[in-house]
Design a protein around this motif. Structure first.
Motif, short mmCIF file in Angstrom:
data_model
loop_
_atom_site.label_atom_id
_atom_site.label_comp_id
_atom_site.label_asym_id
_atom_site.label_seq_id
_atom_site.Cartn_x
_atom_site.Cartn_y
_atom_site.Cartn_z
N VAL A 1 0.86 -1.18 0.00
CA VAL A 1 0.00 0.00 0.00
C VAL A 1 0.89 1.23 0.00
O VAL A 1 1.76 1.37 0.87
N VAL A 2 0.69 2.11 -0.94
CA VAL A 2 1.49 3.33 -1.02
C VAL A 2 0.68 4.47 -0.39
O VAL A 2 -0.35 4.87 -0.92
N GLY A 3 1.13 4.98 0.76
CA GLY A 3 0.42 6.07 1.43
C GLY A 3 -0.35 5.57 2.64
O GLY A 3 -1.11 4.61 2.54
N GLY A 4 -0.15 6.24 3.79
CA GLY A 4 -0.79 5.82 5.04
C GLY A 4 -1.87 6.79 5.50
O GLY A 4 -2.11 6.92 6.69
N GLY A 5 -2.55 7.47 4.55
CA GLY A 5 -3.72 8.30 4.89
C GLY A 5 -4.92 7.40 5.15
O GLY A 5 -4.78 6.16 5.24
N PRO A 6 -6.11 7.97 5.28
CA PRO A 6 -7.31 7.17 5.59
C PRO A 6 -7.58 6.05 4.58
O PRO A 6 -7.97 4.94 4.99
N ALA A 7 -7.36 6.30 3.30
CA ALA A 7 -7.63 5.26 2.30
C ALA A 7 -6.67 4.09 2.49
O ALA A 7 -7.07 2.93 2.55
N VAL B 1 2.81 -1.21 4.29
CA VAL B 1 2.40 0.17 4.03
C VAL B 1 3.66 1.03 3.97
O VAL B 1 4.45 1.04 4.92
N LEU B 2 3.83 1.74 2.87
CA LEU B 2 4.97 2.66 2.73
C LEU B 2 4.44 4.08 2.77
O LEU B 2 3.62 4.47 1.92
N GLU B 3 4.86 4.83 3.76
CA GLU B 3 4.38 6.22 3.92
C GLU B 3 5.59 7.15 3.88
O GLU B 3 6.56 6.94 4.59
N LEU C 1 -15.16 8.97 0.85
CA LEU C 1 -14.79 8.28 -0.39
C LEU C 1 -13.46 7.54 -0.22
O LEU C 1 -13.27 6.45 -0.77
N ALA C 2 -12.53 8.12 0.57
CA ALA C 2 -11.23 7.48 0.78
C ALA C 2 -11.40 6.16 1.55
O ALA C 2 -10.90 5.11 1.13
N THR C 3 -12.14 6.21 2.66
CA THR C 3 -12.26 5.00 3.48
C THR C 3 -13.19 3.98 2.82
O THR C 3 -12.95 2.77 2.88
N VAL D 1 -2.87 27.35 0.95
CA VAL D 1 -3.70 27.45 -0.24
C VAL D 1 -3.73 26.09 -0.93
O VAL D 1 -2.69 25.45 -1.07
N ARG D 2 -4.91 25.63 -1.31
CA ARG D 2 -5.01 24.38 -2.09
C ARG D 2 -6.00 24.56 -3.21
O ARG D 2 -7.07 25.13 -3.02
N LYS D 3 -5.63 24.08 -4.37
CA LYS D 3 -6.62 23.96 -5.43
C LYS D 3 -7.56 22.87 -4.98
O LYS D 3 -7.10 21.85 -4.51
N LEU E 1 -8.37 28.88 0.57
CA LEU E 1 -7.38 29.56 1.42
C LEU E 1 -7.82 29.31 2.85
O LEU E 1 -8.96 29.62 3.20
N PHE E 2 -6.94 28.73 3.69
CA PHE E 2 -7.42 28.35 5.02
C PHE E 2 -6.38 28.48 6.12
O PHE E 2 -5.18 28.43 5.87
N GLY E 3 -6.91 28.65 7.35
CA GLY E 3 -6.06 28.79 8.53
C GLY E 3 -6.85 28.41 9.78
O GLY E 3 -7.95 27.85 9.68
N ILE F 1 -5.44 18.40 5.46
CA ILE F 1 -6.75 19.07 5.47
C ILE F 1 -7.83 18.01 5.23
O ILE F 1 -7.54 16.93 4.71
N GLY F 2 -9.09 18.34 5.59
CA GLY F 2 -10.19 17.39 5.39
C GLY F 2 -10.68 16.91 6.74
O GLY F 2 -10.60 15.72 7.07
N GLU F 3 -11.20 17.84 7.55
CA GLU F 3 -11.39 17.57 8.99
C GLU F 3 -12.81 17.20 9.38
O GLU F 3 -13.05 16.75 10.48
#
Ligand code: FAD
Length: 497
Positions: free
Chosen positions: A12-18, A35-37, A321-323, A285-287, A195-197, A46-48
């Motif tokens: 598994v590449v990436g140890g985020g929720p998915a 798992v390789l992170e 969608l990730a999980t 900033v994120r697109k 744009l977030f903080g 982000i994504g709280e």
């Protein structure tokens, strides 16, 4: 050096929720999972704001739900919106009636550094080998299939790991997804910029809604306001992409000006101070462009989470969608490794269900944007379905193609626009009813076709997690398709399900 090359069932590449979800579900079947992170956890993300199906459905199936309950995250009963025709904020609650909050009718607002670490450590305890500080550079493949990955470990050594399946769960910044083939298609409709903080001391909604996400439409776009703790709030503005220069120039000034434009958010932040140190100290900033890959799998490789697709954040669907895709892919891999279902059939089921779920949210969000009107605003004028040309709608029809309800009307982009308009009007009507109702009943909303679609699969996963073998048998998504096993871990032919 043999130590530099190892073999697993799944990498598994990436140890985020998915990635963590998939790793836990496959490792718990006794398979060898690596798992390789790239980062060392905890790391910022982000994504709280989450949905109940993640908390009570998928996370119950992986076995991490109790750890989450013990972590003390803010309970989210729903969302409060200043959006649409009604000038007053209205509240969507996850329970059908305000007075009847069931045991699973809430989600959490999470600090992702904490949430993602809980999920990753749980994958480790479930039997997966978890290595942080390991960046995957590419896949190893031959003419038939993907056979593994090449990566650099935490000491800078180059290594290879071979596996029957490589799952790309590396999020939206990585480029590994390209190795699956096909093309990443961006949506014109949803192209915006965030744009977030973070702020200390912002106001809270009155009880019982103090844990809700507050989403506020204003002329330049919309704000999210997410209570992460009694005092910490995540605040972000989603605006037109052509405001990029203005925003990148002086982020502090840009955010202050946007807040000043939006009375409700100004009021909520009136006594607050912006956090300026630690993981929350910078303005980011994120697109938030929405996209989907035209194919989610090839022999030996599957894409899950943001690596496969992403849709606008307004309804907090990203982690769902990730999980959920992690769960679907785990069922396919578990079934194929156990020899229960032919690999091609198992992977096809994963892709059909994932694509369908993505398109359901996509369509819901189109309706969401369609219902807010502001005559003077470029942002809102551009967010009208009817202002988009056929190609945008055709791309959407392609996305749904073959996996949707099979209505003949769907094959026509124009018919799709008609249907979207009707659904949006119905949705806006339900919101209006809700905003003016005395008892706060959610029934009109849950009955509207876009909302009932968007909650359907999530509630099915929740029922499966809660009731296991006692849950109602599922119907296959497509005739002759597969259904989930009673424990939710595999696919089975419909007849034996
Ligand atoms: P990620 O969480 O991105 O995890 C991927 C992991 O892979 C990372 O840890 C990364 O370090 C690792 N990685 C990357 N490349 C490599 C490599 N080469 N080798 C090894 N590891 C690698 N979702 C919600 O549910 N609610 C919200 O309120 C919400 N708000 C959002 C607001 C904005 C502005 C945006 C842009 C998104 C928002 N989202 C929200 C979406 C959410 O952020 C994502 O959908 C979610 O994080 C996807 O999870 P993932 O596991 O696919 O990827």
């Amino acid at each position: 050096n043999s130590a530099r090359s190892e073999t697993f069932d799944v990498v598994v590449v990436g140890g985020g929720p998915a990635g963590s979800t998939l790793a836990a579900l496959v490792a718990r079947q006794g398979h060898r999972v690596l798992v390789l992170e790239k980062e060392f956890f905890p790391r910022y993300q982000i994504g709280e704001s989450l949905l109940p199906s993640t908390v009570h459905g998928v996370c119950r199936l992986t076995g991490v739900a109790d750890d989450l309950a013990a972590a003390g995250f803010t309970r989210k009963r729903g969302g409060t919106f200043r959006w649409g025709a009604t000038p007053e904020p209205w509240t969507f609650s996850f329970s059908v009636s305000e007075r009847m909050a069931g045991p699973t009718s809430y989600a959490y607002q999470v600090e992702r550094s904490k949430f993602d670490e809980i999920l990753l450590r749980h994958a480790g305890r479930s039997g997966a080998v978890v290595r942080e500080g390991c960046a995957v550079a590419d896949v190893v493949e031959d003419a038939e299939r993907v056979r593994g990955v090449r990566y650099t470990d935490a000491d800078g050594a180059r290594r290879e790991a071979y596996a029957t399946y490589v799952v790309d769960a590396s999020g939206n910044k990585s480029r590994l997804f390209q190795r699956v083939g096909g093309e990443r298609k961006y949506s014109e409709f949803f192209r915006s910029l965030a744009l977030f903080g973070y702020f200390e001391g912002g106001k809270r909604l009155p009880e019982p809604n103090s844990g809700n996400i507050l989403s506020v439409a204003f002329d330049s776009g919309w704000f999210w306001y997410i209570p992460l703790s009694p005092t910490l709030t995540s605040v972000g503005a989603v605006v037109r992409r052509d405001m990029a220069d203005k925003i990148q120039g002086d982020r502090e000034r840009a955010l202050t000006a946007l807040i000043a434009e939006c009375p409700l958010i100004s009021e909520y932040l009136s006594g607050a101070t912006r956090v300026t140190d630690g993981q929350y100290g910078q303005l980011r900033v994120r697109k938030d462009y929405s996209y989907h890959q035209t194919t989610f799998a090839r022999p030996g490789m599957l894409l899950v989470g943001d690596a496969a697709c992403f849709v606008d954040p307004v309804f907090s669907s990203g982690v769902h969608l990730a999980t959920y895709s992690g769960l679907l892919a785990a069922r396919s891999i578990n079934s194929a490794l156990a020899g229960l279902v032919d690999e091609t059939v198992a992977v096809r089921e994963f892709e059909a269900r994932y694509r369908r779920e993505y398109s359901v949210f996509y369509e819901f969000l189109l309706s969401f944007y369609e219902m807010h009107h502001s005559e003077q605003s470029y942002f809102w004028q551009a967010k009208k379905v009817t202002h988009h040309d056929r190609t945008e709608m055709e791309a959407f029809v392609d996305l749904v193609g073959g996996v949707s309800s099979g209505e003949a009307a769907l094959s026509e982009a124009d018919a799709m626009v008609e249907r979207l308009r009707a659904d949006s009007a119905e949705f806006a009507g339900a919101v209006d009813q809700l905003a003016h109702s005395e008892d706060g009943s959610m029934l009109p909303l849950f009955k509207s076709s876009v909302v009932s679609q968007v909650t359907r699969e999530g509630s099915q996963v929740q029922m499966r997690a809660l009731l296991g073998a006692d849950a109602e048998p599922e119907a296959p998504l497509v005739p002759g398709g597969l259904v989930s096993s009673p424990d939710g871990m595999f696919w089975l032919p419909a007849s034996s399900g």
